[in-house]
Design a protein around this motif. Structure first.
Motif, PDB file in Angstrom:
ATOM      1  N   THR A  21       1.911   3.467   1.519  1.00  0.00           N
ATOM      2  CA  THR A  21       1.278   2.820   0.371  1.00  0.00           C
ATOM      3  C   THR A  21       2.317   1.966  -0.336  1.00  0.00           C
ATOM      4  O   THR A  21       3.493   1.950   0.043  1.00  0.00           O
ATOM      5  N   THR A 128      -5.010  -2.112  -1.278  1.00  0.00           N
ATOM      6  CA  THR A 128      -4.453  -0.880  -1.819  1.00  0.00           C
ATOM      7  C   THR A 128      -5.388  -0.176  -2.802  1.00  0.00           C
ATOM      8  O   THR A 128      -5.501   1.051  -2.797  1.00  0.00           O
ATOM      9  N   HIS A 177       1.436  -2.441   4.811  1.00  0.00           N
ATOM     10  CA  HIS A 177       2.428  -1.540   4.213  1.00  0.00           C
ATOM     11  C   HIS A 177       3.535  -1.207   5.210  1.00  0.00           C
ATOM     12  O   HIS A 177       4.717  -1.199   4.863  1.00  0.00           O
TER      13      HIS A 177
END
Length: 213
Positions: A21, A128, A177
């Motif tokens: 993340t 995200t 990511h």
């Protein structure tokens, strides 16, 4: 680079880091949006230090507007370009309240109409905060994509489009990511750590280094 090699690359990156993340600290889509706006030409660490003080006081569009421009600046003055960023954040908060009921929109078109939000920022938020398979190409992803030959391109948009086309669907949600983190910590700009890279044998970079840890 062929499809099989790409699949192996992303398989290894996933095995190493199954749940990647952003390194920006956030709890809500709005907090993420503001953090990404603030992160332009700044480090995630620097942004996190500022938002750690800002968000307990103001973490909604209404609360940030209540701070006012100068009040907001006092929290983010350690971040580069804080004057223009503060103005963009205030304008963005006003638009969110007036046009989106205080909520962060979930379309690229609406996000890109917000001051301080470009295609890359929109992609980060969509991916995200809302789980959409987008590719936010920053300098790290651009470098890694070209250097490894995963998705070579002469422009950011060309790299983005190729990644969206070439990255196997099972990896698309987390791919940006993995690539950012790989570029930030392993495939660094000046001295790539090829000797410590888990995809070195699959990478098509011609000038590999011995450098590791």
């Amino acid at each position: 680079m062929n499809a099989e090699k790409r699949h192996q690359i992303f398989s290894r990156l996933r095995d190493q880091n199954p749940n990647p993340t952003t390194e920006l600290a956030y709890k809500t889509p709005f907090e993420l949006l503001i953090a990404v706006i603030l992160s332009a030409q700044a480090t995630d660490v620097g942004v996190n230090k500022a938002t750690a003080k800002l968000y307990p006081i103001a973490n909604t569009p209404e609360a940030i507007l209540a701070l006012g421009l100068e009040g907001l600046k006092s929290y983010i003055k350690t971040i580069g370009l804080f004057n223009s960023k503060a103005e963009n954040v205030i304008k963005t908060c006003r638009i969110l309240i007036e046009e989106h009921n205080g909520e962060v929109p979930q379309t690229r078109e609406a996000l890109e109409k917000l001051p301080g939000v470009g295609r890359k920022t929109a992609n980060v938020v969509l991916n995200t905060a809302f789980g959409q398979p987008t590719m936010a190409v920053d300098t790290h992803i651009y470098r890694v994509s070209n250097r490894t030959r995963i998705a070579p391109g002469k422009t950011v948009l060309e790299v983005e489009n190729k990644l969206m086309r070439f990255v196997p669907k099972e990896f698309l949600q987390d791919a940006h990511h993995w690539l950012i983190l790989h570029g930030r910590y392993v495939c660094t700009a000046r001295k790539p750590r090829c000797g410590a890279c888990i995809i070195e044998d699959l990478c098509e970079f011609k000038d590999k280094t011995e450098y590791g840890d």
